[in-house]
Design a protein around this motif. Sequence first.
Motif, PDB file in Angstrom:
ATOM      1  N   LEU A  40      23.880 -48.228 -81.299  1.00 23.65           N
ATOM      2  CA  LEU A  40      23.169 -47.022 -81.710  1.00 23.65           C
ATOM      3  C   LEU A  40      24.017 -45.811 -81.344  1.00 23.65           C
ATOM      4  N   LEU A  41      24.193 -44.909 -82.305  1.00 22.49           N
ATOM      5  CA  LEU A  41      25.049 -43.743 -82.131  1.00 22.49           C
ATOM      6  C   LEU A  41      24.249 -42.474 -82.346  1.00 22.49           C
ATOM      7  N   ASN A  42      24.409 -41.511 -81.427  1.00 22.02           N
ATOM      8  CA  ASN A  42      23.800 -40.196 -81.543  1.00 22.02           C
ATOM      9  C   ASN A  42      24.828 -39.192 -81.060  1.00 22.02           C
ATOM     10  N   ASN A  43      25.424 -38.456 -81.993  1.00 18.91           N
ATOM     11  CA  ASN A  43      26.524 -37.536 -81.695  1.00 18.91           C
ATOM     12  C   ASN A  43      27.642 -38.290 -80.980  1.00 18.91           C
ATOM     13  N   GLU A  44      27.911 -37.966 -79.709  1.00 19.56           N
ATOM     14  CA  GLU A  44      28.985 -38.653 -78.988  1.00 19.56           C
ATOM     15  C   GLU A  44      28.466 -39.780 -78.107  1.00 19.56           C
ATOM     16  N   ARG A  45      27.154 -40.013 -78.075  1.00 18.79           N
ATOM     17  CA  ARG A  45      26.556 -41.067 -77.246  1.00 18.79           C
ATOM     18  C   ARG A  45      26.439 -42.358 -78.044  1.00 18.79           C
ATOM     19  N   LEU A  46      26.908 -43.450 -77.455  1.00 20.49           N
ATOM     20  CA  LEU A  46      26.877 -44.762 -78.082  1.00 20.49           C
ATOM     21  C   LEU A  46      26.259 -45.751 -77.108  1.00 20.49           C
ATOM     22  N   MET A  47      25.295 -46.526 -77.583  1.00 16.79           N
ATOM     23  CA  MET A  47      24.665 -47.561 -76.766  1.00 16.79           C
ATOM     24  C   MET A  47      24.869 -48.895 -77.466  1.00 16.79           C
ATOM     25  N   VAL A  48      25.468 -49.859 -76.746  1.00 14.46           N
ATOM     26  CA  VAL A  48      25.725 -51.183 -77.314  1.00 14.46           C
ATOM     27  C   VAL A  48      25.396 -52.258 -76.293  1.00 14.46           C
ATOM     28  N   ILE A  56      28.087 -45.429 -73.593  1.00 17.85           N
ATOM     29  CA  ILE A  56      29.447 -44.938 -73.811  1.00 17.85           C
ATOM     30  C   ILE A  56      29.393 -43.505 -74.321  1.00 17.85           C
ATOM     31  N   ILE A  57      30.246 -42.665 -73.759  1.00 18.68           N
ATOM     32  CA  ILE A  57      30.417 -41.299 -74.244  1.00 18.68           C
ATOM     33  C   ILE A  57      31.769 -41.256 -74.948  1.00 18.68           C
ATOM     34  N   LEU A  58      31.749 -40.873 -76.216  1.00 17.28           N
ATOM     35  CA  LEU A  58      32.974 -40.822 -77.006  1.00 17.28           C
ATOM     36  C   LEU A  58      33.640 -39.461 -76.849  1.00 17.28           C
ATOM     37  N   ALA A  59      34.957 -39.472 -76.898  1.00 17.56           N
ATOM     38  CA  ALA A  59      35.713 -38.220 -76.891  1.00 17.56           C
ATOM     39  C   ALA A  59      35.637 -37.650 -78.302  1.00 17.56           C
ATOM     40  N   MET A  60      35.049 -36.489 -78.417  1.00 19.04           N
ATOM     41  CA  MET A  60      34.899 -35.876 -79.732  1.00 19.04           C
ATOM     42  C   MET A  60      35.993 -34.838 -79.926  1.00 19.04           C
ATOM     43  N   ALA A  61      36.579 -34.824 -81.102  1.00 16.63           N
ATOM     44  CA  ALA A  61      37.615 -33.846 -81.418  1.00 16.63           C
ATOM     45  C   ALA A  61      36.977 -32.472 -81.541  1.00 16.63           C
ATOM     46  N   GLY A  62      37.695 -31.457 -81.139  1.00 19.62           N
ATOM     47  CA  GLY A  62      37.183 -30.095 -81.258  1.00 19.62           C
ATOM     48  C   GLY A  62      37.125 -29.662 -82.711  1.00 19.62           C
ATOM     49  N   ASN A  63      36.319 -28.667 -82.957  1.00 25.94           N
ATOM     50  CA  ASN A  63      36.222 -28.145 -84.315  1.00 25.94           C
ATOM     51  C   ASN A  63      37.534 -27.489 -84.704  1.00 25.94           C
ATOM     52  N   LYS A  64      37.900 -27.648 -85.959  1.00 26.37           N
ATOM     53  CA  LYS A  64      39.110 -26.994 -86.435  1.00 26.37           C
ATOM     54  C   LYS A  64      38.833 -25.508 -86.546  1.00 26.37           C
ATOM     55  N   LYS A  65      39.709 -24.732 -85.952  1.00 25.92           N
ATOM     56  CA  LYS A  65      39.526 -23.297 -86.005  1.00 25.92           C
ATOM     57  C   LYS A  65      40.191 -22.758 -87.263  1.00 25.92           C
ATOM     58  N   GLU A  66      39.516 -21.795 -87.869  1.00 28.55           N
ATOM     59  CA  GLU A  66      40.074 -21.175 -89.059  1.00 28.55           C
ATOM     60  C   GLU A  66      41.218 -20.253 -88.666  1.00 28.55           C
ATOM     61  N   GLU A  67      42.216 -20.206 -89.517  1.00 29.03           N
ATOM     62  CA  GLU A  67      43.318 -19.287 -89.273  1.00 29.03           C
ATOM     63  C   GLU A  67      42.928 -17.914 -89.792  1.00 29.03           C
ATOM     64  N   SER A  68      43.289 -16.903 -89.043  1.00 26.03           N
ATOM     65  CA  SER A  68      42.952 -15.545 -89.423  1.00 26.03           C
ATOM     66  C   SER A  68      43.911 -15.051 -90.505  1.00 26.03           C
ATOM     67  N   ASP A  69      43.340 -14.384 -91.516  1.00 28.47           N
ATOM     68  CA  ASP A  69      44.174 -13.748 -92.537  1.00 28.47           C
ATOM     69  C   ASP A  69      44.171 -12.238 -92.340  1.00 28.47           C
ATOM     70  N   ASP A  70      43.683 -11.808 -91.152  1.00 24.67           N
ATOM     71  CA  ASP A  70      43.587 -10.402 -90.769  1.00 24.67           C
ATOM     72  C   ASP A  70      42.749  -9.574 -91.735  1.00 24.67           C
ATOM     73  N   GLN A  71      41.815 -10.199 -92.422  1.00 29.84           N
ATOM     74  CA  GLN A  71      40.893  -9.510 -93.319  1.00 29.84           C
ATOM     75  C   GLN A  71      39.493  -9.657 -92.739  1.00 29.84           C
ATOM     76  N   PRO A  72      38.687  -8.628 -92.838  1.00 35.98           N
ATOM     77  CA  PRO A  72      37.325  -8.709 -92.313  1.00 35.98           C
ATOM     78  C   PRO A  72      36.490  -9.709 -93.127  1.00 35.98           C
ATOM     79  N   ASN A  73      35.607 -10.412 -92.435  1.00 37.52           N
ATOM     80  CA  ASN A  73      34.725 -11.339 -93.131  1.00 37.52           C
ATOM     81  C   ASN A  73      33.557 -10.607 -93.764  1.00 37.52           C
ATOM     82  N   GLU A  74      33.164  -9.478 -93.172  1.00 39.60           N
ATOM     83  CA  GLU A  74      32.052  -8.676 -93.686  1.00 39.60           C
ATOM     84  C   GLU A  74      32.480  -7.220 -93.746  1.00 39.60           C
ATOM     85  N   GLY A  75      31.798  -6.474 -94.535  1.00 38.67           N
ATOM     86  CA  GLY A  75      32.107  -5.062 -94.625  1.00 38.67           C
ATOM     87  C   GLY A  75      33.291  -4.807 -95.543  1.00 38.67           C
ATOM     88  N   ARG A  76      33.879  -3.645 -95.385  1.00 39.41           N
ATOM     89  CA  ARG A  76      35.007  -3.307 -96.261  1.00 39.41           C
ATOM     90  C   ARG A  76      36.291  -3.201 -95.469  1.00 39.41           C
TER      91      ARG A  76
END
Length: 87
Positions: free
Chosen positions: A18-26, A64-84
Amino acid sequence: MAWSEVDVSFGKETVVGLLNNERLMVATPEGYSSKTAIKSVSIGGKPHAVTSCVLDARDGVLNIILAMAGNKKEESDDQPNEGRDTS
């Protein structure tokens, strides 16, 4: 996320877990002892590193606790995500 049933491989042996996120029971694989170090498991054919593994001797279940990979970080394009852009 809810618990889901998965096929888990320890070398040549495959068990259902049984798997729940990084927790595994076998169920404890045959020949396992508390001195046996489990460094990786294969879930659905994909290898996963193990952070920790604890045997629950009351019912013979490995937690068992699984090693989870970190989230991939977005690369900055030096442009604002919101606004002008004022440049």
